[in-house]
Motif scaffolding. Structure first.
Motif, mmCIF file in Angstrom:
data_model
loop_
_atom_site.group_PDB
_atom_site.id
_atom_site.type_symbol
_atom_site.label_atom_id
_atom_site.label_comp_id
_atom_site.label_asym_id
_atom_site.label_seq_id
_atom_site.Cartn_x
_atom_site.Cartn_y
_atom_site.Cartn_z
ATOM 1 N N GLY A 1 59.374 39.226 39.298
ATOM 2 C CA GLY A 1 59.157 37.856 38.860
ATOM 3 C C GLY A 1 58.236 37.089 39.789
ATOM 4 N N PHE A 2 58.129 37.545 41.031
ATOM 5 C CA PHE A 2 57.267 36.873 42.007
ATOM 6 C C PHE A 2 55.946 37.610 42.208
ATOM 7 C CE2 PHE A 2 61.703 36.173 43.438
ATOM 8 C CZ PHE A 2 61.785 34.829 43.142
ATOM 9 N N TYR A 3 56.026 38.910 42.361
ATOM 10 C CA TYR A 3 54.890 39.661 42.886
ATOM 11 C C TYR A 3 54.137 40.483 41.840
ATOM 12 C CZ TYR A 3 57.524 38.325 47.013
ATOM 13 O OH TYR A 3 58.210 37.614 47.963
ATOM 14 N N GLY A 4 54.434 40.274 40.562
ATOM 15 C CA GLY A 4 53.619 40.856 39.509
ATOM 16 C C GLY A 4 53.994 42.268 39.099
ATOM 17 N N PRO A 5 53.196 42.823 38.161
ATOM 18 C CA PRO A 5 53.507 44.146 37.603
ATOM 19 C C PRO A 5 52.877 45.284 38.398
ATOM 20 C CG PRO A 5 51.698 43.163 36.395
ATOM 21 C CD PRO A 5 52.074 42.175 37.468
ATOM 22 N N ARG A 6 53.498 46.445 38.319
ATOM 23 C CA ARG A 6 52.917 47.635 38.931
ATOM 24 C C ARG A 6 53.531 48.887 38.327
ATOM 25 N NH1 ARG A 6 54.560 44.246 42.310
ATOM 26 N NH2 ARG A 6 52.428 44.062 43.041
ATOM 27 N N GLN B 1 53.657 53.661 44.690
ATOM 28 C CA GLN B 1 52.879 52.786 43.807
ATOM 29 C C GLN B 1 51.560 53.456 43.445
ATOM 30 O OE1 GLN B 1 52.507 48.720 45.126
ATOM 31 N NE2 GLN B 1 50.749 48.329 43.800
ATOM 32 N N VAL C 1 44.772 48.125 37.037
ATOM 33 C CA VAL C 1 44.360 46.745 37.266
ATOM 34 C C VAL C 1 43.051 46.518 36.517
ATOM 35 C CG1 VAL C 1 45.474 46.380 39.501
ATOM 36 C CG2 VAL C 1 43.177 47.369 39.412
ATOM 37 N N PHE C 2 42.786 45.264 36.229
ATOM 38 C CA PHE C 2 41.513 44.907 35.608
ATOM 39 C C PHE C 2 40.453 44.735 36.696
ATOM 40 C CE2 PHE C 2 44.565 43.770 32.332
ATOM 41 C CZ PHE C 2 43.924 44.222 31.197
ATOM 42 N N GLU D 1 37.946 43.318 39.350
ATOM 43 C CA GLU D 1 38.072 42.109 40.177
ATOM 44 C C GLU D 1 37.209 40.966 39.663
ATOM 45 O OE1 GLU D 1 37.436 42.630 44.315
ATOM 46 O OE2 GLU D 1 38.853 44.286 44.493
ATOM 47 N N ALA E 1 40.541 38.812 33.370
ATOM 48 C CA ALA E 1 41.943 39.105 33.063
ATOM 49 C C ALA E 1 42.682 39.631 34.287
ATOM 50 C CB ALA E 1 42.032 40.131 31.941
ATOM 51 N N SER E 2 43.962 39.352 34.306
ATOM 52 C CA SER E 2 44.869 39.946 35.291
ATOM 53 C C SER E 2 45.961 40.696 34.533
ATOM 54 C CB SER E 2 45.522 38.865 36.152
ATOM 55 O OG SER E 2 44.553 38.127 36.846
ATOM 56 N N LEU E 3 46.401 41.802 35.094
ATOM 57 C CA LEU E 3 47.445 42.588 34.447
ATOM 58 C C LEU E 3 48.731 41.779 34.358
ATOM 59 C CD1 LEU E 3 48.011 45.531 33.387
ATOM 60 C CD2 LEU E 3 49.098 45.916 35.618
ATOM 61 N N TRP F 1 50.310 42.252 45.530
ATOM 62 C CA TRP F 1 51.610 41.584 45.612
ATOM 63 C C TRP F 1 51.473 40.073 45.802
ATOM 64 C CZ3 TRP F 1 56.754 43.845 46.033
ATOM 65 C CH2 TRP F 1 56.759 45.200 45.694
ATOM 66 N N GLU G 1 44.398 40.920 40.811
ATOM 67 C CA GLU G 1 43.149 41.664 40.969
ATOM 68 C C GLU G 1 41.918 40.773 41.009
ATOM 69 O OE1 GLU G 1 45.474 41.797 38.406
ATOM 70 O OE2 GLU G 1 44.685 43.229 36.930
ATOM 71 N N ARG G 2 42.077 39.530 40.559
ATOM 72 C CA ARG G 2 40.942 38.597 40.627
ATOM 73 C C ARG G 2 40.953 37.779 41.916
ATOM 74 N NH1 ARG G 2 40.903 35.205 35.312
ATOM 75 N NH2 ARG G 2 43.173 35.342 35.497
ATOM 76 N N ARG H 1 49.272 34.767 43.084
ATOM 77 C CA ARG H 1 50.124 34.926 41.902
ATOM 78 C C ARG H 1 50.891 33.640 41.602
ATOM 79 N NH1 ARG H 1 50.164 39.515 39.495
ATOM 80 N NH2 ARG H 1 49.480 41.419 40.522
ATOM 81 N N HIS I 1 53.869 32.837 40.883
ATOM 82 C CA HIS I 1 55.190 32.597 41.456
ATOM 83 C C HIS I 1 55.258 32.935 42.944
ATOM 84 C CE1 HIS I 1 56.858 31.526 37.590
ATOM 85 N NE2 HIS I 1 56.220 32.568 37.077
#
Lengths: 356, 86
Positions: free
Chosen positions: A56-61, A74, A79-80, A82, A86-88, B44, B48-49, B53, B55
């Motif tokens: 919920g904080f640090y995104g998808p992987r 990992q 990833v898309f 840079e 878009a961001s994943l 984290w 990627e951009r 993030r 949150h």
């Protein structure tokens, strides 16, 4: 002994048990506690496990391991670029391809990623991404998701993918070029006068019949369809179901006429009809459907089963079927749906179920 | 040189250290340098951009900043998860 990978809103549960016993499976391990695990599977070719999870904080992987009770690694990507726009947001599915080391991942916003090194690193399919940008694809309620990936057995160049809500996309050249599979799909959620030419086609789930690969089954937003021409044209097969609405779908790998769906009431009421949990099976490619409920909750049960939360192991009359609900309940069948047992109760809301 | 402070699980992904002296004139540059030195933390804090993030909070001198904020050599960047939910 069967091993199940159950992705939930609160981590990955690895369950093991003997379906012949009809008793609940034991929890072998729980990985990624507190995170959403949207999808988990095991590549049968290598034995490697994959899990798509989102903090919920640090995104998808995307993570992988050879032992789900041990450490996970990992992956590099998906990833898309840079410098892109878009961001994943989420990884919806992971599917082995037809070449050694080839795997695909479907993501949100809708994109296809591929790995040629057994899932350790991933790259974006640029040509489908260009179609997405040019086509102004719009999201369904669950986001703009590429959630269904259907390889063609024995031919790594051919692939069909399902997108919510941008229909079916088909490649015959390994992903260099793509064409649509829209014909016959009716978006009843759009006013009739606005349907012509729309690409707002909300595919919920799609699977290929491996022994007759030109055949695909699809659970759509409000209908169930079959294609017998590689996904170019679709015909409605909902007659005999209590509802055309639902999310997951399973096809018997050995029988191109045999498929399963779990209908829900409607898009405005996404629960099992009449408070009874039923799995519907067709053995004639959708001409007729049979309800299976023996061992499943038959009253006062209002469950929601999500699109990746229905999996299978084996084939034919002894095919094992498993599904999980957002109630945290998981059910299994050792006889192709004829009878069911409780695999586990009171897990977190289930997002995916796959037999390892 | 700006300093980045991290808490678990981010500190575990950055070599087990909660404090990092890193060069850079913007928060984004400093955090990218953190990623370069500690690849397990890639993705984290920044997506990627290169954006922080949604949150994740980065505070400097009590103020929440974004990746394009200018930082000085005496600044400390505190990286914290959002207090989300009810």
């Amino acid at each position: 002994m069967t091993e199940l990978l159950v992705g939930t809103k609160k981590g990955l549960f690895v369950l093991r048990g003997d379906p012949a016993d009809g008793r609940p499976y034991e929890i072998v391990t729980r990985a990624f506690p507190g995170d959403i695990v949207e999808y988990a599977m095991r590549d049968a070719r290598t034995g490697r496990y994959f899990a798509a999870h989102t903090s919920g904080f640090y995104g998808p992987r995307l993570m992988f391991t050879d032992d789900p009770t041990g450490e996970w690694t990992q992956a590099v990507g998906p990833v898309f670029p840079e410098d892109g726009e878009a961001s994943l947001e989420r990884i919806w599915t992971i599917t082995p391809g037809e070449a050694d080391g080839l795997l695909y991942a479907g993501a949100a916003p809708a994109a296809l990623f591929a790995s040629t090194d057994g899932g350790e690193s991933w790259s974006l399919n640029e040509s489908l991404w260009k179609e997405r940008r040019a086509g102004d694809w719009q999201p369904g309620a669950g986001g703009l998701a590429l959630h269904s990936i259907c390889p063609w057995p024995g031919d790594e160049r051919r692939l069909a993918v399902g997108v919510s809500a941008a229909g079916v996309w088909i490649t015959d050249d390994g992903g260099d070029t793509w064409r649509t599979g829209y014909e016959g799909l009716v978006p009843e959620y759009i006013p009739e006068e606005d349907r012509a030419g729309t690409n707002a086609l909300c595919v919920h789930n799609m699977h290929r019949a491996p022994t007759r690969p030109e055949r695909l089954f699809m659970q759509f937003h409000g209908n169930v369809y079959r294609s017998d021409d590689e996904g170019s044209n679709w015909q409605e097969i909902r007659a005999g179901l209590p509802s055309g609405f639902g999310f997951p779908l399973v096809v018997d790998p050995s029988d191109p006429d045999n498929a399963y769906v779990i209908p829900l009431v409607a898009d405005v009421d996404r629960v099992t009809p009449e408070g009874a949990v039923r799995v519907y099976e067709t053995r004639d490619a959708g001409s007729t459907w049979t309800a299976h409920g023996r061992g499943l909750p038959g009253e006062e049960a209002y469950l929601t089963v999500l699109r990746q939360a229905f999996g299978a192991a084996g084939t034919g009359a002894s095919m094992e079927l498993y599904f999980g609900a957002t109630s945290g309940d998981v059910f299994g069948s050792a006889d192709a749906g004829g009878s069911w047992f409780s695999v586990h109760e009171r897990l977190a809301p289930v997002t995916s179920v796959r037999a390892a | 040189m700006p300093v980045v402070t991290l808490r678990a699980p981010l500190s575990q992904r950055a070599g087990g250290s909660s404090k990092h002296d890193l060069p850079g004139s913007t928060a984004g540059e400093v955090l990218r340098e953190l990623e370069r030195r500690h690849p397990p933390i890639v993705g984290w804090i920044l997506d990627e951009r290169g954006r922080v993030r949604p949150h994740v909070n980065v505070f400097v001198n009590g103020e929440r900043i974004r990746e394009d904020a200018v930082v000085g050599p005496a600044d400390v960047l505190h990286v914290l998860p959002s207090i989300s939910g009810g």
